[in-house]
Design a protein around this motif. Structure first.
Motif, mmCIF file in Angstrom:
data_model
loop_
_atom_site.group_PDB
_atom_site.id
_atom_site.type_symbol
_atom_site.label_atom_id
_atom_site.label_comp_id
_atom_site.label_asym_id
_atom_site.label_seq_id
_atom_site.Cartn_x
_atom_site.Cartn_y
_atom_site.Cartn_z
ATOM 1 N N ARG A 46 0.799 -1.226 0.000
ATOM 2 C CA ARG A 46 0.000 0.000 0.000
ATOM 3 C C ARG A 46 0.838 1.286 0.000
ATOM 4 O O ARG A 46 0.450 2.270 -0.592
ATOM 5 C CB ARG A 46 -0.925 0.025 1.216
ATOM 6 C CG ARG A 46 -1.888 -1.118 1.283
ATOM 7 C CD ARG A 46 -3.034 -0.904 0.330
ATOM 8 N NE ARG A 46 -4.015 -1.946 0.519
ATOM 9 C CZ ARG A 46 -4.430 -2.734 -0.452
ATOM 10 N NH1 ARG A 46 -3.958 -2.592 -1.662
ATOM 11 N NH2 ARG A 46 -5.316 -3.671 -0.215
ATOM 12 N N SER A 49 4.586 0.845 -3.014
ATOM 13 C CA SER A 49 4.342 0.164 -4.285
ATOM 14 C C SER A 49 5.117 0.787 -5.435
ATOM 15 O O SER A 49 5.135 0.246 -6.529
ATOM 16 C CB SER A 49 2.843 0.149 -4.599
ATOM 17 O OG SER A 49 2.361 1.474 -4.675
ATOM 18 N N THR A 110 -2.884 6.070 0.510
ATOM 19 C CA THR A 110 -1.878 5.132 0.017
ATOM 20 C C THR A 110 -0.966 5.804 -1.013
ATOM 21 O O THR A 110 -1.173 6.955 -1.400
ATOM 22 C CB THR A 110 -2.550 3.911 -0.630
ATOM 23 O OG1 THR A 110 -3.319 4.360 -1.746
ATOM 24 C CG2 THR A 110 -3.427 3.175 0.371
#
Length: 195
Positions: A46, A49, A110
């Motif tokens: 999350r 990435s 995120t």
């Protein structure tokens, strides 16, 4: 021959309250560290990435470590604050700081939403949590020790290693105790790993 046993000392309501509050605070704060470590793989996906999965997992674990790195600083800051305004108020402050940082960690956007700002905010909040637990852990132990019956705790931490006997100099006693400990450790290591 009859044996005589000393009457068992019971805890007062105040002492039970202090122990329960300190224990619950410590459990609450360490629970967050447990959860973060348990879901590090999800946090990597999350919040990290933008890099490969392996690096993302390593960065998530480094975020876990960030909380531990600042713990001594939290102990210094909140320890001094506890001396100035009282342990109870400082203890409640550390729990509030930890709760706020934990809540904010739960509502963080995120990496896909805000980019590199997401992992930066995560690490900052982990460091705030580390400050809080650094202050809470030592403060809770001190708070409990201060409320212990006088006959059950030692006057100072420096005299602890003397087993109740007084030394002419705390420094001398501490040095001899540390020297003996280091010597035992060295000899144990040499037995395990001969040169």
């Amino acid at each position: 021959m009859a044996t005589v046993t000393a009457p068992r000392a019971t805890l007062s309501a105040e002492e039970r309250k202090v122990i329960l509050g300190s224990s619950l605070g410590t459990v609450f704060e360490w629970y967050d560290f447990f959860i973060y470590g348990s879901v590090a793989a999800v946090i990597a996906k999350r919040f990290f990435s933008g890099v490969s999965p392996s690096y993302g997992f390593i960065f998530a674990l480094l975020g876990f470590a960030a909380g531990f790195i600042v713990r001594p600083l939290g102990a210094v800051i909140f320890g001094r604050l506890g001396d100035l305004v009282g342990r109870k108020h400082t203890f409640l402050l550390t729990i509030a700081v930890m709760g706020t940082a934990t809540f904010l960690t739960g509502v963080l956007p995120t990496y896909e939403t805000v980019g590199v700002l997401a992992p930066v905010m995560l690490i900052v909040l982990r460091m705030v949590q580390g400050l809080a637990i650094g202050g809470e852990y030592g403060g809770a132990a001190t708070y409990v020790a201060e409320h212990a019956p006088k006959e059950r705790h030692l006057p100072t931490a420096m005299n602890r290693h003397t087993r109740g006997k007084r030394c002419s100099s705390n420094r001398t006693c501490c040095q001899s105790t540390c020297g003996k400990t280091l010597q035992r450790s060295r000899s144990s290591l040499l037995k395990i790993c001969p040169a």
